[in-house]
Design an enzyme around this catalytic site. Sequence first.
Site, mmCIF file in Angstrom:
data_model
loop_
_atom_site.group_PDB
_atom_site.id
_atom_site.type_symbol
_atom_site.label_atom_id
_atom_site.label_comp_id
_atom_site.label_asym_id
_atom_site.label_seq_id
_atom_site.Cartn_x
_atom_site.Cartn_y
_atom_site.Cartn_z
ATOM 1 C CG HIS A 14 122.936 2.050 21.202
ATOM 2 N ND1 HIS A 14 121.781 2.460 20.566
ATOM 3 C CD2 HIS A 14 123.015 0.702 21.006
ATOM 4 C CE1 HIS A 14 121.197 1.411 20.003
ATOM 5 N NE2 HIS A 14 121.926 0.338 20.267
ATOM 6 C CD GLU B 221 112.867 3.036 22.304
ATOM 7 O OE1 GLU B 221 111.762 3.599 22.460
ATOM 8 O OE2 GLU B 221 113.967 3.576 22.567
ATOM 9 C CB SER C 117 118.757 7.312 18.793
ATOM 10 O OG SER C 117 117.793 8.191 18.261
#
Length: 339
Positions: free
Chosen positions: A61, A146, A243
């Site tokens: 990411h 995930e 995240s």
Amino acid sequence: MTASSIASTAPTSDGAPAATKRVLLASPRGYCAGVDRAVVAVEKALEVHGAPVYVRKEIVHNRHVVTSLENKGAIFVNETDAVPEGALVIFSAHGVSPAVREAADRRQLKTIDATCPLVTKVHKEAVRFADGDFDILLIGHTGHEEVEGTAGEAPEHIQIVNSPDDVDNIEVRDPDKVVWLSQTTLSVDETMETVRRLRQKFPNLQNPPSDDICYATQNRQVAVKKIAPEADLVIVVGSRNSSNSVRLVEVALEYGAQASYRVDFATEIDEAWLEGVTTVGVTSGASVPEILVQDVLAWLAERGYGQTEEVVTAHEDLMFSLPRELHRDIKAKAKAAQD
């Protein structure tokens, strides 16, 4: 703390010395072993197979990393049905569910699995506890890749717990056969609060065999906790869908930073953030290349923040080997070149 450069202290208009502007640079920061492995896997696959190489979802990411790989010939797709039959597809560091693997098999795709080994560990835990007929409470964020991959290992046994506030709504078949697992990139503190609330409701709740939150996530949060109390502002380099980067902003604010913002690039920093700021903390998420951090430091130095002190809370030397499928392909190409 070690100073990499020292700035002079200019007097204020009333003759008193002004506070020295400085940067506290968190360490560890940036790439973790799983991210490095995944990015290198795409680069090596392009070397071995040539472009294009397909990648399901973002390999990690980070906007900069994805764009750089696209420029080298990687094509990112949302699902395997966007990959031509028989082509090569790489699974991202966040992992995939068995259903995704089956879909790839149906299309006769060649696959390289770049799932972080620490995520794979959680998948294996989910399978093992499901085989034991446990209810599995997966602490994580619904919709995160995930979490989708882990939950897909045993969907009939897994419930997702997004936050401590979700606990009141959780029901299980047998309170004596319940275990918690977690997404690897969460806030350590919030995860432990969720576990505390779960254990109040289910006193016999079992722990995972080993810590699910990855070493890199924990180390980066510890480093931010160290610099936050002294920082007027903490800048976190990382993408909005990362995240662990988002968590670093939250941790900085929780542990005393006056303000904290996430940016992908130095050009996104608002100069207004620096008003009245003497000390700037800087860190980066686990999928961020160091060049982006150096760009932020250069941007700050141009505005008078020339003193950089690195705050080291841990040393990381973990490395993961490349995916076995890629090792096989590299060896095959080397052998073909010798023949």
